[in-house]
Design an enzyme around this catalytic site. Structure first.
Site, short mmCIF file in Angstrom:
data_model
loop_
_atom_site.label_atom_id
_atom_site.label_comp_id
_atom_site.label_asym_id
_atom_site.label_seq_id
_atom_site.Cartn_x
_atom_site.Cartn_y
_atom_site.Cartn_z
CG ASP A 132 -18.37 -12.47 54.73
OD1 ASP A 132 -17.67 -13.06 55.58
OD2 ASP A 132 -18.23 -11.26 54.44
CE1 TYR B 97 -9.77 -5.98 64.87
CE2 TYR B 97 -9.51 -8.34 64.56
CZ TYR B 97 -9.60 -7.25 65.40
OH TYR B 97 -9.52 -7.41 66.76
CB SER C 134 -13.36 -6.52 56.23
OG SER C 134 -13.63 -7.27 57.39
CD GLN C 135 -10.12 -2.43 61.39
OE1 GLN C 135 -10.12 -2.84 62.54
NE2 GLN C 135 -8.99 -2.15 60.74
CG HIS D 81 -14.44 -11.58 54.93
ND1 HIS D 81 -15.50 -10.74 55.21
CD2 HIS D 81 -13.33 -10.95 55.41
CE1 HIS D 81 -15.06 -9.66 55.82
NE2 HIS D 81 -13.76 -9.75 55.95
#
Length: 330
Positions: free
Chosen positions: A272, A91, A186-187, A301
Site C-alpha cells: 500500500d 477520501y 482509509s479516510q 490500498h
C-alpha cells in the site's frame, strides 16, 4: 512492490507518539462547542425498491451545527433494538446511494452511513456541503484546508461530524445504543480510529488501512494519494512546514489509539503506497484496547477486499454478542 519496512520489523514497529500539548483539552473544547447545537437527527423514509430493507435519508447537526447527510438502513424483519454499524467514507467520495450499503443490514444490523462534508467524486457522489470550506462538495484537496491552525483545519470539522454521527445512531429508536461499531477504510479508517479515542462505550471498531495515522512518517515515505497533497504543499510553503505538522499532530491516529477502549479489528496491506503499512502497524501497536490485525502481504490500498469484509463480519458478530433477532414471517 513492497514499499515499506520488512514484515519482521513492522511487527515490532512502535514509534514515539506525536502528541501535542493540550491534545485532550483541544478535543474536549471542540466537542463541547459542537454539543451546544441541537443534534436534531432526522430520518425520512425513502422508497429505494429494496424490499427487505427500510431505508432513510438521514441528517443531523455536525460541527458548527452544519447539517450532515447520510443514509440509515435496517432490515425490515429484524426485531430491535439492533446493533448498528456507523460507516465512514474514504477520501474524495460521498454517501453514494442506499443500495451501495447492503453488507451490514444484510447481516441483520442497522447501519448509519455518514456523508463526508465537502467531498464528492466520479461515481462517488456526495450531498453535504462544507460551509467553512468551498461550499458544495468537490474533488479531493482537503488535506491543506486550514492547515496552519488546528481550530481551522478541515479534519476538525470532519472528526466532529463523525462523533455526532455516533450520537445520532445512539438516539435512534431501532438502535441498541450499547452496541455501536464504527467502521471505515482509509479516510474512513482514520475516522473510526479517532472515534475509539473520542467516544466512550463503543462495542467495536473496524479500522482498515487507516489514513491520517503516523502522519510525520507517511509524508516522508510516500507522495502517493492524498499524502501527496501535503508533500506538494510543503515543497512550496517551506517556512510553514513545522507549523503544519504541529496542526496535523492534533488529528494523528496514534494519539487516539493510545486512548482507545473498544475492541478493534485492523487491516493493513504491505504494498500500500497510499497508506504505508508502517503507519497502520504503528497504530495497531499503540492501540490500547483489545485488538486483532489482518495483514495482506501482496495487496495494495484495496487491502483484503472481500476477505477483509468476511473477517469484519465475524468480528462484529463476536463483539455485539449476537446477530439481530428476526420475527417469523406471517
Amino acid at each position: 512492490m513492497f514499499i515499506d519496512l520488512p514484515l519482521d520489523e513492522l511487527h515490532a514497529y512502535r514509534p514515539p507518539l506525536p502528541e501535542p500539548p493540550g491534545f485532550d483539552a483541544f478535543w474536549r473544547r471542540t466537542l463541547d462547542e459542537a454539543r451546544t447545537h441541537d443534534l436534531d437527527a432526522r430520518f425520512a423514509e425513502v422508497d429505494t425498491g429494496l424490499a427487505l430493507l427500510s431505508c432513510y435519508d438521514a441528517e443531523f447537526a455536525g460541527f458548527g451545527g452544519h447539517r450532515i447527510r447520510g443514509w440509515f438502513l435496517r432490515p425490515r424483519a429484524a426485531a430491535g433494538p439492533l446493533p448498528c454499524v456507523v460507516q465512514y467514507l474514504g477520501y474524495g467520495g460521498g454517501r453514494l446511494l442506499p443500495h451501495d450499503w447492503l453488507l451490514w443490514p444484510s447481516a441483520g444490523y442497522a447501519t448509519l452511513v455518514m456523508d463526508a462534508r465537502g467531498q464528492s467524486g466520479p461515481n462517488r457522489p456526495g450531498d453535504t456541503p462544507d460551509p467553512v470550506g468551498y461550499g458544495n462538495p468537490g474533488v479531493p484537496g482537503k488535506l491543506t484546508q486550514g492547515l496552519l491552525d488546528p481550530d481551522d483545519y478541515y479534519y476538525r470539522r470532519l472528526y466532529t461530524d463523525a462523533v455526532r454521527a455516533v450520537e445520532a445512531a445512539r438516539g435512534h429508536d431501532a438502535v441498541d445504543a450499547e452496541r455501536i461499531v464504527v467502521a471505515g477504510h482509509s479516510q474512513g479508517g482514520a475516522l473510526a480510529l479517532a472515534m475509539t479515542g473520542l467516544v466512550p462505550g463503543l462495542a467495536g471498531a473496524l479500522i482498515d488501512v487507516p489514513f491520517l495515522t503516523h502522519i510525520r512518517r507517511a509524508v516522508e515515505v510516500t507522495d502517493a494519494g492524498p499524502y501527496g497533497e501535503l508533500t506538494r504543499y510543503f515543497a512550496g510553503a517551506r517556512g510553514h512546514i513545522d507549523t503544519a505538522l504541529r496542526t496535523l499532530d492534533h488529528f494523528d491516529g496514534l494519539n487516539f489509539a493510545v486512548r482507545a477502549t473498544a475492541p478493534a479489528l485492523f487491516g493493513t496491506a504491505l504494498r500500500d503506497a497510499v497508506v504505508p503499512p508502517s503507519t497502520g502497524f504503528a497504530a495497531y501497536h499503540h492501540y490500547a484496547g483489545e485488538k486483532e490485525l489482518e495483514v495482506w502481504r501482496f495487496n495494495a490500498h484495496e487491502s483484503g477486499g472481500g476477505e477483509q469484509r468476511a473477517a469484519e463480519l465475524s468480528f462484529v458478530r463476536g463483539v455485539v454478542g449476537r446477530t439481530a433477532k428476526f420475527r417469523p414471517s406471517k
